[in-house]
Enzyme design. Structure first.
Site, PDB file in Angstrom:
ATOM      1  CE1 TYR A 126      -4.217   1.115  -0.289  1.00  0.00           C
ATOM      2  CE2 TYR A 126      -4.429  -1.186   0.358  1.00  0.00           C
ATOM      3  CZ  TYR A 126      -4.974  -0.046  -0.207  1.00  0.00           C
ATOM      4  OH  TYR A 126      -6.236  -0.068  -0.702  1.00  0.00           O
ATOM      5  CD  GLU A 179      -4.601   5.433   0.955  1.00  0.00           C
ATOM      6  OE1 GLU A 179      -4.523   6.199   1.927  1.00  0.00           O
ATOM      7  OE2 GLU A 179      -5.621   4.760   0.699  1.00  0.00           O
ATOM      8  CG  ASP A 236      -8.356  10.317 -24.083  1.00  0.00           C
ATOM      9  OD1 ASP A 236      -7.407   9.515 -24.175  1.00  0.00           O
ATOM     10  OD2 ASP A 236      -9.474  10.019 -23.599  1.00  0.00           O
ATOM     11  CB  THR A 294      -5.166   3.549 -21.880  1.00  0.00           C
ATOM     12  OG1 THR A 294      -4.868   3.497 -23.273  1.00  0.00           O
ATOM     13  CG2 THR A 294      -6.622   3.958 -21.689  1.00  0.00           C
ATOM     14  CE  LYS A 307      -7.908   1.951 -24.815  1.00  0.00           C
ATOM     15  NZ  LYS A 307      -8.914   3.016 -24.977  1.00  0.00           N
ATOM     16  NE  ARG A 338      -7.735  -3.480 -19.251  1.00  0.00           N
ATOM     17  CZ  ARG A 338      -8.188  -3.705 -20.486  1.00  0.00           C
ATOM     18  NH1 ARG A 338      -7.757  -4.729 -21.168  1.00  0.00           N
ATOM     19  NH2 ARG A 338      -9.059  -2.901 -21.033  1.00  0.00           N
TER      20      ARG A 338
HETATM   21  C1  LIG Z   1      -9.944   3.427 -24.141  1.00  0.00           C
HETATM   22  C2  LIG Z   1     -10.148   4.886 -23.980  1.00  0.00           C
HETATM   23  C3  LIG Z   1     -10.364   5.445 -22.723  1.00  0.00           C
HETATM   24  C4  LIG Z   1     -10.705   4.645 -21.499  1.00  0.00           C
HETATM   25  O1  LIG Z   1      -9.819   3.761 -21.064  1.00  0.00           O
HETATM   26  P1  LIG Z   1     -10.250   2.620 -20.023  1.00  0.00           P
HETATM   27  O2  LIG Z   1      -8.939   2.100 -19.632  1.00  0.00           O
HETATM   28  O3  LIG Z   1     -11.111   1.657 -20.776  1.00  0.00           O
HETATM   29  O4  LIG Z   1     -10.981   3.277 -18.904  1.00  0.00           O
HETATM   30  C5  LIG Z   1     -10.418   6.823 -22.628  1.00  0.00           C
HETATM   31  N1  LIG Z   1     -10.279   7.596 -23.722  1.00  0.00           N
HETATM   32  C6  LIG Z   1     -10.107   7.088 -24.939  1.00  0.00           C
HETATM   33  C7  LIG Z   1      -9.974   8.010 -26.103  1.00  0.00           C
HETATM   34  C8  LIG Z   1     -10.047   5.717 -25.117  1.00  0.00           C
HETATM   35  O5  LIG Z   1      -9.907   5.215 -26.339  1.00  0.00           O
END
Ligand SMILES: *Cc1c(COP(=O)(O)O)cnc(C)c1O
Length: 439
Positions: free
Chosen positions: A61, A63, A207, A233, A236, A242
């Site tokens: 942990y 925090e 994003d 993220t 991807k 993740r």
């Molecule tokens: C996949 C995605 C997210 C969210 O990611 P999670 O890990 O599924 O919560 C946010 N923004 C965009 C543009 C995404 O493609």
């Protein structure tokens, strides 16, 4: 009776402790090997990433942030988080990085919590036009707790409608302007978004969840020089565990950090932090650069091969890892195509296309991407083969003269061919026996 101390390393492996779970994981391992995985947000994390991700760091942990924790015993954890932050700064050229968000959606939520207040106006790309739920969609907290204004793409080009972005920004003067998306096949002009957003006093957020690996490798222009905050993220195209990250200018560092913890989250997932650090190290390699180049090359080869076969690609093609296509001219819905492909060993997702008259649960389009298949080594030849199979599947599905059983037989035949191809391309991170068969 004497008490017997059970030491975990003696107590046994997953297979011994919980064969039910072990069996499911093995079956998924085989599925990931035997199928052609085209969901553009998915990938194959490396063995090194998986090892860090499944490590004993999960026991701790922590925090707070490195050097300012609320629990003792952080010597090693501080090292791993600092290393991860430093690597992220270097890879993306960011002033400040927070590596604690549990995933992409929590990362975006932290931006709302840190940089605006409930009821404030926020702007983003509509879900139906390729945006993400967290960019102000009605069913997401981003649309429930904030006044959401949504922009879209142009009907003819399929590209961002900047006239609309500008007009809406001037009219509504949003506090936050989000750009980037989840089903957008073209380069995002971050500079233009920044210019528009800043002209109305908005904080501009890019994003890059889908394209982080492409940005890291220089295959998509970086938003970092232009925007105020970047969210992503890590699992991807970046091919990590993740997780999520927020990169921002120094002036927003404090607000973002406080929003992540204690605003939204408790203890960071330290095993994930370690695995992100590993993925970031991998992302600086020459091999990863070639990987990112091949992702785009494969997507463009596949797009061309599909176009030649009469598939209707949104925006006419792709600049990145992703293809969105409307199945209407093939006489079927995207929903039907996704199911038929799945029955043929090819996994994608059904998706709305811009201006889709059909509902989200049975839309006109499908969305495919090349990050995962490129990780296992597919190249131009395999893209041609893939387009061929997809064309066959569409024709079989649209052929009303065929009985259901005939269709199934066709899908089964393609599945066999797909398996034969997959057998030649072992994927990173999966478990194989000595003979190269998936466990
Ligand atoms: C996949 C995605 C997210 C969210 O990611 P999670 O890990 O599924 O919560 C946010 N923004 C965009 C543009 C995404 O493609």
């Amino acid at each position: 009776m004497e008490a017997v101390a059970v030491r975990p390393e003696v107590a046994g492996t997953l297979a011994a402790v919980d064969p039910e779970v072990e069996t499911i994981i093995r079956a998924e391992n085989r599925r990931q090997h035997n199928k052609i995985r085209l969901i553009p947000s998915e990938n194959y994390a490396s063995q090194a990433v998986l090892e860090a991700s499944g490590s004993i760091l999960t026991n701790k942990y922590s925090e707070g942030y490195a050097g300012a924790r609320y629990y003792e015993g952080q010597r090693e954890i501080d090292k791993i988080e600092r290393l991860c932050v430093e690597r992220a700064k270097e890879v993306f050229g960011a002033e400040h990085v927070n590596v604690q968000p549990y995933s992409g959606s929590p990362a975006n939520q932290a931006v709302y919590v840190g940089l605006c207040a409930p009821g404030d106006t926020v702007m983003g790309l509509a879900l139906a036009h390729g945006g993400h739920l967290t960019h102000g969609d009605r069913v997401s907290i981003s649309g429930m707790h904030y006044k959401s204004v949504q922009y879209g793409v142009c009907r003819d080009s399929g590209e961002i409608d900047f006239d609309q972005v500008e007009a809406l920004a001037k009219e509504h003067r949003p506090k936050l302007l989000f750009c980037g998306g989840t089903a957008y096949p073209r380069i995002v002009d971050f500079a233009r978004f920044a210019e528009i957003g800043h002209s109305v006093g908005a904080i501009v957020i890019a994003d890059i969840a889908h394209i982080a690996g492409l940005v890291a490798a220089g295959m998509h222009p970086s938003p970092v020089p232009h925007v105020d905050v970047v969210t992503t993220t890590t699992h991807k195209s970046l091919r990590g565990p993740r997780g999520g990250m927020i990169l921002c200018r120094a002036q927003y560092a404090d607000a973002i950090d406080k929003a992540v913890f204690p605003g939204l989250q408790g203890g960071p997932h330290n095993s994930t932090t370690a695995a992100i650090a590993v993925a970031l190290k991998e992302a600086t390699s020459e091999e990863f650069k070639l990987y990112a180049q091949q992702i785009v090359a494969n997507a463009q080869t596949l797009a061309a091969a599909l176009s030649v076969r009469g598939f209707a690609l949104s925006s006419g093609g792709t600049d990145n890892h992703l293809i969105l296509m409307d199945m209407t001219n093939k006489g079927i819905t995207g929903y039907a195509m996704a199911k038929a492909l799945d029955a043929s060993g090819i996994v994608c997702n059904f998706n709305r296309v811009p201006f889709d008259p059909r509902p989200a649960r049975k839309p006109s389009g499908i969305r495919i991407g090349t990050p995962a298949i490129t990780s296992r080594g597919f190249g131009a030849e395999e893209m041609e083969q893939l387009a061929e199979w997809m064309d066959r599947v569409a024709q079989v599905r649209a052929n009303k003269a065929l009985e259901l059983d005939d269709r199934k037989a066709e899908y089964a035949e393609i599945t066999t061919e797909v398996r034969a191809l997959c057998a030649r391309f072992p994927a990173p991170g999966l478990l194989y026996d000595g003979g190269g068969k998936p466990l």
